[in-house]
Motif scaffolding. Sequence first.
Motif, short mmCIF file in Angstrom:
data_model
loop_
_atom_site.label_atom_id
_atom_site.label_comp_id
_atom_site.label_asym_id
_atom_site.label_seq_id
_atom_site.Cartn_x
_atom_site.Cartn_y
_atom_site.Cartn_z
N ALA A 123 0.80 -1.30 0.03
CA ALA A 123 0.01 0.08 0.19
C ALA A 123 0.91 1.06 0.09
O ALA A 123 1.62 1.57 0.95
CB ALA A 123 -0.86 -0.10 1.12
N PRO A 124 0.91 1.90 -1.08
CA PRO A 124 2.12 3.22 -1.18
C PRO A 124 1.54 4.35 -0.70
O PRO A 124 0.27 4.47 -0.65
CB PRO A 124 2.09 3.30 -2.54
CG PRO A 124 0.71 2.94 -3.24
CD PRO A 124 0.32 1.84 -2.40
N ALA A 125 2.42 5.18 -0.11
CA ALA A 125 2.06 6.55 0.26
C ALA A 125 1.92 7.47 -0.83
O ALA A 125 2.09 6.99 -2.17
CB ALA A 125 3.21 7.21 1.11
N LYS A 126 1.48 8.60 -0.69
CA LYS A 126 1.35 9.68 -1.88
C LYS A 126 2.05 10.98 -1.45
O LYS A 126 2.20 11.28 -0.23
CB LYS A 126 -0.25 9.56 -2.21
CG LYS A 126 -1.29 10.41 -1.14
CD LYS A 126 -1.10 11.79 -1.21
CE LYS A 126 -2.09 12.20 -0.08
NZ LYS A 126 -1.96 13.78 0.37
N LEU A 127 2.13 11.91 -2.56
CA LEU A 127 2.59 13.10 -2.09
C LEU A 127 1.80 14.00 -3.22
O LEU A 127 1.30 13.70 -4.15
CB LEU A 127 4.01 13.34 -2.64
CG LEU A 127 5.04 12.58 -1.80
CD1 LEU A 127 6.60 12.92 -2.52
CD2 LEU A 127 5.23 12.86 -0.19
N ASN A 128 1.36 15.26 -2.62
CA ASN A 128 0.87 16.24 -3.41
C ASN A 128 1.87 17.20 -3.75
O ASN A 128 2.52 17.96 -3.19
CB ASN A 128 -0.19 17.06 -2.58
CG ASN A 128 -1.16 16.10 -1.90
OD1 ASN A 128 -1.14 15.64 -0.89
ND2 ASN A 128 -2.46 16.30 -2.40
N LEU A 129 2.11 17.07 -5.26
CA LEU A 129 3.05 17.88 -5.82
C LEU A 129 2.81 19.34 -5.64
O LEU A 129 3.60 19.96 -5.62
CB LEU A 129 3.18 17.47 -7.37
CG LEU A 129 3.82 16.16 -7.54
CD1 LEU A 129 4.12 15.87 -9.03
CD2 LEU A 129 5.00 15.59 -6.77
N PHE A 130 1.47 19.63 -5.63
CA PHE A 130 0.95 21.01 -5.35
C PHE A 130 -0.50 20.77 -4.76
O PHE A 130 -1.10 19.70 -5.13
CB PHE A 130 1.03 21.99 -6.45
CG PHE A 130 0.01 21.96 -7.53
CD1 PHE A 130 -1.24 22.44 -7.49
CD2 PHE A 130 0.06 21.03 -8.55
CE1 PHE A 130 -2.34 22.53 -8.09
CE2 PHE A 130 -0.95 20.83 -9.49
CZ PHE A 130 -2.16 21.47 -9.33
N LEU A 131 -1.11 21.89 -4.16
CA LEU A 131 -2.17 21.73 -3.57
C LEU A 131 -3.00 23.05 -3.50
O LEU A 131 -2.49 23.77 -2.78
CB LEU A 131 -2.38 21.10 -2.34
CG LEU A 131 -3.99 20.41 -1.57
CD1 LEU A 131 -3.68 19.49 -0.56
CD2 LEU A 131 -4.55 21.67 -0.91
#
Length: 290
Positions: free
Chosen positions: A9-17
């Motif tokens: 189950a991978p993590a995620k990143l918001n490249l921008f928000l």
Amino acid sequence: MKACYGLRAPAKLNLFLHVVGKRSDGYHLLESLFVPIDWYDTLHMERRSDGRLQRHDLGTPLPEDDLCLRAARLLREASGVDFGADIHIDKRIPSGAGMGGGSSDAATVLIALNRLWNLNWTHQRLLPLALQLGADVPFFLGRGPAWVEGIGEILRDADLPTLRLAVLKPPQSLPTKAIFESPLLLRSETLAIVAGSFAVTAFDWKRHRNDLQAAAVSRCEQVGQALQLLDAAFGNSRMTGSGSAVFSEVGPSAFPEATGLEACMQVPKGWEGRLCHSLESMPLAGWIPG
């Protein structure tokens, strides 16, 4: 199939928000670019015939009634099956980080039980359940990087090259609700991306910010410290989600592939940090029919 082991189950990143509006029910409308990364929790699941749902913590202990159990209950109630499950989870993604670890685990449970319970539900049928569990859960039912709108339920596949990323999580976590209620919360105009698939190659995400970052820094000095540390090491830094983890894109010559983050910068004691890569697809992308 009665069991499946080693589900990542991978993590995620918001490249921008960007915060682009607010609904009448109080939920904020967002635009963001999500990428899964190779920082994983690992789940092992076994079907039970007695209807019981049990979670077994192999790593960091989770709350008694976490998103994994809620996801399993929701799918069982919606489908009417008599099966249960043993859910074993090795928790490695930091909590309270804005990296979506709990949401990723919940989506993995939905995907795996859809198969173990012989439901064969399509993505469109699972999606409403995912949204009931949390705004980030629908993303983890998807295929890979995505342009995300609404409260997280509107997703479009994003054509994104693999990124090398330094990720740093200070010990302190942040309450999402308090960040969205902060007077320092920023607002952005909608980017009004046209319908269809989203080509990131024609979009410079580094020109865009995280509208939650200023509110988070005002509440947590460690977020500001993490941003400064990564900026000094790699020349750029940004918070993901509502924090408290931050990340930097790392150039191809900045470190060998086998290097740890500690070889590139001084990581404060008690902090968590990794050098990661974005993923082109979700580990279980081919498990959902349709």
